[in-house]
Design a protein around this motif. Structure first.
Motif, PDB file in Angstrom:
ATOM      1  N   GLU A  78      26.548  40.487 -14.654  1.00 11.25           N
ATOM      2  CA  GLU A  78      26.388  39.029 -14.550  1.00 11.25           C
ATOM      3  C   GLU A  78      25.885  38.437 -15.865  1.00 11.25           C
ATOM      4  OE1 GLU A  78      25.432  39.028  -9.743  1.00 11.25           O
ATOM      5  OE2 GLU A  78      23.797  38.999 -11.191  1.00 11.25           O
TER       6      GLU A  78
ATOM      7  N   ALA B 240      25.284  42.078 -25.529  1.00 15.03           N
ATOM      8  CA  ALA B 240      25.428  40.626 -25.300  1.00 15.03           C
ATOM      9  C   ALA B 240      25.711  39.864 -26.589  1.00 15.03           C
ATOM     10  CB  ALA B 240      24.167  40.085 -24.629  1.00 15.03           C
ATOM     11  N   SER B 241      25.355  40.471 -27.733  1.00 16.17           N
ATOM     12  CA  SER B 241      25.578  39.795 -29.024  1.00 16.17           C
ATOM     13  C   SER B 241      26.912  40.198 -29.663  1.00 16.17           C
ATOM     14  CB  SER B 241      24.450  40.143 -29.996  1.00 16.17           C
ATOM     15  OG  SER B 241      23.220  39.924 -29.376  1.00 16.17           O
TER      16      SER B 241
ATOM     17  N   SER C 181      31.154  34.068 -21.222  1.00 19.78           N
ATOM     18  CA  SER C 181      31.762  32.767 -20.861  1.00 19.78           C
ATOM     19  C   SER C 181      31.249  31.659 -21.765  1.00 19.78           C
ATOM     20  CB  SER C 181      31.440  32.412 -19.422  1.00 19.78           C
ATOM     21  OG  SER C 181      31.889  33.410 -18.569  1.00 19.78           O
ATOM     22  N   MET C 182      29.974  31.759 -22.142  1.00 20.38           N
ATOM     23  CA  MET C 182      29.401  30.749 -23.032  1.00 20.38           C
ATOM     24  C   MET C 182      30.081  30.777 -24.405  1.00 20.38           C
ATOM     25  SD  MET C 182      27.099  28.850 -21.610  1.00 20.38           S
ATOM     26  CE  MET C 182      27.954  28.811 -20.077  1.00 20.38           C
ATOM     27  N   TYR C 183      30.580  31.963 -24.782  1.00 19.09           N
ATOM     28  CA  TYR C 183      31.332  32.065 -26.042  1.00 19.09           C
ATOM     29  C   TYR C 183      32.796  31.662 -25.845  1.00 19.09           C
ATOM     30  CZ  TYR C 183      27.738  34.338 -28.903  1.00 19.09           C
ATOM     31  OH  TYR C 183      26.618  34.599 -29.653  1.00 19.09           O
TER      32      TYR C 183
ATOM     33  N   LYS D 189      29.507  30.523 -34.879  1.00 15.40           N
ATOM     34  CA  LYS D 189      30.636  31.266 -34.301  1.00 15.40           C
ATOM     35  C   LYS D 189      30.857  32.609 -35.007  1.00 15.40           C
ATOM     36  CE  LYS D 189      33.185  27.332 -32.534  1.00 15.40           C
ATOM     37  NZ  LYS D 189      34.147  26.311 -32.910  1.00 15.40           N
TER      38      LYS D 189
ATOM     39  N   ILE E 159      35.086  33.243 -23.976  1.00  9.76           N
ATOM     40  CA  ILE E 159      36.012  34.381 -23.874  1.00  9.76           C
ATOM     41  C   ILE E 159      36.708  34.328 -22.507  1.00  9.76           C
ATOM     42  CG2 ILE E 159      36.198  36.913 -23.959  1.00  9.76           C
ATOM     43  CD1 ILE E 159      33.462  36.841 -25.471  1.00  9.76           C
ATOM     44  N   GLN E 160      38.004  34.561 -22.516  1.00 11.92           N
ATOM     45  CA  GLN E 160      38.773  34.511 -21.265  1.00 11.92           C
ATOM     46  C   GLN E 160      38.322  35.615 -20.307  1.00 11.92           C
ATOM     47  OE1 GLN E 160      40.977  32.012 -20.357  1.00 11.92           O
ATOM     48  NE2 GLN E 160      40.068  31.153 -22.222  1.00 11.92           N
ATOM     49  N   LYS E 161      38.404  35.327 -19.034  1.00  9.44           N
ATOM     50  CA  LYS E 161      37.838  36.187 -17.999  1.00  9.44           C
ATOM     51  C   LYS E 161      38.353  37.638 -18.066  1.00  9.44           C
ATOM     52  CE  LYS E 161      36.447  35.593 -13.229  1.00  9.44           C
ATOM     53  NZ  LYS E 161      36.638  34.878 -11.985  1.00  9.44           N
TER      54      LYS E 161
ATOM     55  N   GLU F 240      28.830  38.645 -18.341  1.00  8.29           N
ATOM     56  CA  GLU F 240      29.883  37.670 -17.974  1.00  8.29           C
ATOM     57  C   GLU F 240      29.440  36.261 -18.345  1.00  8.29           C
ATOM     58  OE1 GLU F 240      30.648  38.279 -13.820  1.00  8.29           O
ATOM     59  OE2 GLU F 240      31.578  40.232 -14.202  1.00  8.29           O
ATOM     60  N   PHE F 241      28.158  35.967 -18.084  1.00  4.25           N
ATOM     61  CA  PHE F 241      27.663  34.623 -18.404  1.00  4.25           C
ATOM     62  C   PHE F 241      27.683  34.350 -19.910  1.00  4.25           C
ATOM     63  CE2 PHE F 241      23.913  32.092 -19.691  1.00  4.25           C
ATOM     64  CZ  PHE F 241      24.398  30.853 -19.311  1.00  4.25           C
ATOM     65  N   PHE F 242      27.092  35.267 -20.682  1.00  6.09           N
ATOM     66  CA  PHE F 242      27.033  35.010 -22.132  1.00  6.09           C
ATOM     67  C   PHE F 242      28.438  35.033 -22.757  1.00  6.09           C
ATOM     68  CE2 PHE F 242      22.523  36.385 -21.545  1.00  6.09           C
ATOM     69  CZ  PHE F 242      21.949  35.192 -21.927  1.00  6.09           C
TER      70      PHE F 242
END
Lengths: 428, 248
Positions: free
Chosen positions: B98, B150-151, B105-107, B79, B109-111, B101-103
């Motif tokens: 996309e 993304a990181s 969401s995997m963490y 984390k 994080i709220q939309k 948003e995907f990565f």
């Protein structure tokens, strides 16, 4: 939220993979249509698919016409009396059967009726004389045998020959018996001085009645090409999901996105569950589409409509079990192999083998004994057996439980094996 | 300053490999540092980063991230880090939005927050007009920048970058380097590997040169240059320490 994101991602990737979509949805629809059409003839019974027989009647008397009538009424044969616009004769019949244009020919010799009547009359006279109802004739009668000639295509199989011969033999014997009874009754009338001709009851005294073991009308569909091919190839297509599923997993690893998922806590497994969910749904959609083809498209091509049965709950549960087993298998292949090539070769060949031994290509009941025993190891066999229980045998839910449990057990084993392989890959 | 990353006697050998990839490495990366891990191909840099990221289990030694053991408290340690892998770890058929948003969401994080972050980062990295474009249509430099974004979405305390400027044009490289400096100023610890020694010399506050699984020298760029009389830059020292023979 993570699970929904994983599902959304999987959907987007799948929808943008045109080749994958074609493998998943278009190819199975073609497969099901083509296989149902190809296998229609072998599956049809003789009533639907008559064997053409060239008939040469040199007798031109009652025996010749009785046999012709018998052949026509049998429903097994379609009688051909002309070859290329010329009346069938001994020579052109022999040639056309030898060339394989017709598989079967029958030649009734000249004077067959007269010879038969003479033979029968003589036998009846002898019998009546033995009972003292007629004068004994001191001359020894030599009966002339009548030889009906059956011509077979040299390529015709032994089973076909013996089946045709036995069918012909059956009604020739019956004709002979009827003629004998007729002459016998005439002679008996003459001997007893009764002028009235006795009516001959020709209806068989013993007949065979075929009843399906489960006494269900639907069971008659068992020998129908559509009823076999639609579920069989639907299952094949579901298991063929191994190709896009394994490919998607390998692609994820090759592209590096799997690496990123492994770095994000808990996301890799979430994504894998998302994949299982989506591909299970894909399997269900595939199955529904293929049922629709069976019900609505195949009848347009002259095939019978697919009968889905009435036990929808059992059907849905059975399809879910099949879909999970198929997804689990694809998942395992995607976890074991490192390259697309390896996964594709293994995946496609293994599904073809499992489908062949599982009864998809040809039904298990026509396989040799050893293959019937081997077939029980194939999850496609469990799937097909379970679905046939729903569609054809219309059994209750309890009869589906063994196949369902096998499929669910297979799914669990595949997922556990996949987890093991993934673990080994992760910590190489 | 407390240790952001602590590595003690780390040893790792790949299955069936003759040589150890990491041979008894010990180092400490302090909070707020930009630490450069430099070395030739096969020196053990990526292996070290893989162990820090929880992708590999070390054979021996102890690695902690802000006190969390990477093998025993893997989720807690993950984390805290953002990892920019050497490869482009994105879905090529998904758009930039996309993917992020995907990565994100995997963490978890709220939309709404995620959307704002994506918008800001895309603007920051000059990708504001490419959010709806598929990654497969991106140039190499654009992919690298997106790979970095993304990181960053989950605001990691430590950013680990494995050759983030490899195969990118000068403009993209400059943008990435400037961003890393700013990010570090805001308190993020950075562990960075690169083959560009001049870039490392200018960017890093601390450097370790690693070869054949061992640390051959460690210190600030100035300390390292000062410790080698007759050498005035990192590249010549690097060649002296790691020798000129080619590596696989």
């Amino acid at each position: 939220m993570r699970f929904i994101a994983a599902i959304k991602k999987e959907c987007l990737i799948l929808l943008r993979d045109k080749a994958g979509l074609a493998i998943l949805f278009i190819m199975p629809l073609f497969l099901i249509t083509i296989m149902s059409l190809i296998q229609d003839a072998p599956f049809k019974d003789y009533k639907e698919n008559k064997i053409p027989i060239v008939y040469v009647d040199n007798d031109k008397d009652s025996l010749g016409s009785i046999i012709e009538k018998g052949l026509v009424n049998s429903g097994i044969f379609s009688v051909i009396t002309e070859i290329d616009g010329t009346a069938a004769n001994d020579e052109n019949t022999k040639q056309s059967v030898a060339r394989g244009e017709y598989r079967l020919g029958i030649i009734i010799p000249e004077g067959a009726t007269k010879t038969m009547n003479k033979n029968v009359e003589n036998r009846v006279d002898k019998m009546l004389a033995n009972f003292g109802m007629a004068e004994k004739d001191s001359t020894v009668f030599q009966s002339d045998s009548i030889q009906l000639i059956i011509l077979f295509d040299p390529a015709a199989k032994i089973a076909f020959r013996s089946s045709v011969s036995s069918t012909l033999d059956k009604f020739i014997t019956r004709t002979e018996m009827e003629t004998m009874l007729l002459i016998f009754s005439q002679k008996l009338g003459e001997a007893s001085g009764i002028k009235q001709e006795a009516a001959i009851e020709s209806r068989p005294l013993i007949t065979l009645k075929e009843i399906q073991a489960n006494d269900s009308k639907v069971a008659e569909l068992l020998t129908n090409s559509v009823q076999h091919n639609v579920p069989a190839w639907a299952i094949f297509a579901m298991f063929y999901i191994v190709i896009p599923l394994a490919s998607s997993m390998i692609k994820e690893r090759e592209e590096g996105s799997a690496l990123r998922l492994l770095i994000i806590p808990g996301s890799y497994m979430t994504c894998l569950y998302g994949k299982i969910f989506i591909y299970t749904i894909v399997c269900l959609i595939q199955f529904i589409l293929m049922m629709m083809v069976g019900i609505y498209i195949l009848p347009l091509l002259g095939l019978p409509a697919f009968e889905i049965g009435h036990n929808f709950i059992a059907l849905v549960l059975m399809i879910i079990a099949c879909a999970l087993a198929a997804t689990g298998y694809g998942f395992m292949v995607g976890s074991i192999f490192n390259s697309h090539h390896q996964a594709m070769v293994f995946g496609s060949v293994s599904v073809v083998i499992l489908s062949a031994i599982g009864g998809v290509l040809v039904p298990v009941y026509v396989m040799p004994g050893i293959m019937q025993n081997i077939s029980i190891i194939s999850p496609l066999n469990w799937s097909l057996n379970g679905l046939n229980n729903v569609f054809l045998r219309q059994t209750d839910f309890t009869a589906l439980v063994p196949d369902m449990l096998k499929l669910l057990g297979f799914f669990v084993v595949m997922i556990l094996l996949s987890a093991k392989f993934n673990q080994m890959k992760k910590y190489k | 300053m407390s240790a952001a990353i602590s590595i003690e006697n780390l040893v790792h050998r790949y299955k069936d490999a003759e040589q150890v990839a990491v041979n008894d490495i010990s180092l400490e990366i302090k909070e707020g540092e930009i630490f450069g891990l430099l070395g030739p191909n096969g020196a053990g840099k990526t292996t070290t980063i893989s162990i820090l990221s929880g992708l590999l289990k070390p054979m021996q030694g102890k690695v902690t991230i802000h006190g969390f053991d990477v093998t025993l408290q893997i989720d807690e340690s993950k984390k805290l880090i953002g990892v920019v892998p050497q490869e482009i770890a994105l879905y090529p058929t998904l758009t930039a939005n996309e993917n992020l948003e995907f990565f994100g969401s995997m963490y978890g994080i709220q939309k709404a927050a995620l959307k704002d972050k994506i918008k800001n980062y895309l603007n920051l990295f000059g990708l504001e007009n490419t959010g709806k474009k598929r990654v497969e249509q991106f140039s190499g430099g654009m992919k690298r920048r997106l790979n970095l974004i993304a990181s960053l979405l989950h605001d990691p305390k430590i950013l680990i970058l494995d050759e983030p400027t490899a195969s990118v044009d000068v403009q993209s490289r400059n943008l990435i380097i400037e961003f890393l400096r700013d990010l570090n100023k805001k308190g993020t610890t950075i562990l960075y590997t690169s083959h560009y020694l001049e870039e490392a010399e200018n960017l890093c506050t601390e450097i370790a040169i690693i070869d054949e699984g061992k640390i051959v020298i460690q210190g600030s760029p100035q300390q390292i240059i000062g410790s080698q009389p007759g050498f005035d830059n990192l590249e010549t020292i690097f060649l002296k320490l790691t020798e000129k023979k080619l590596r696989d």
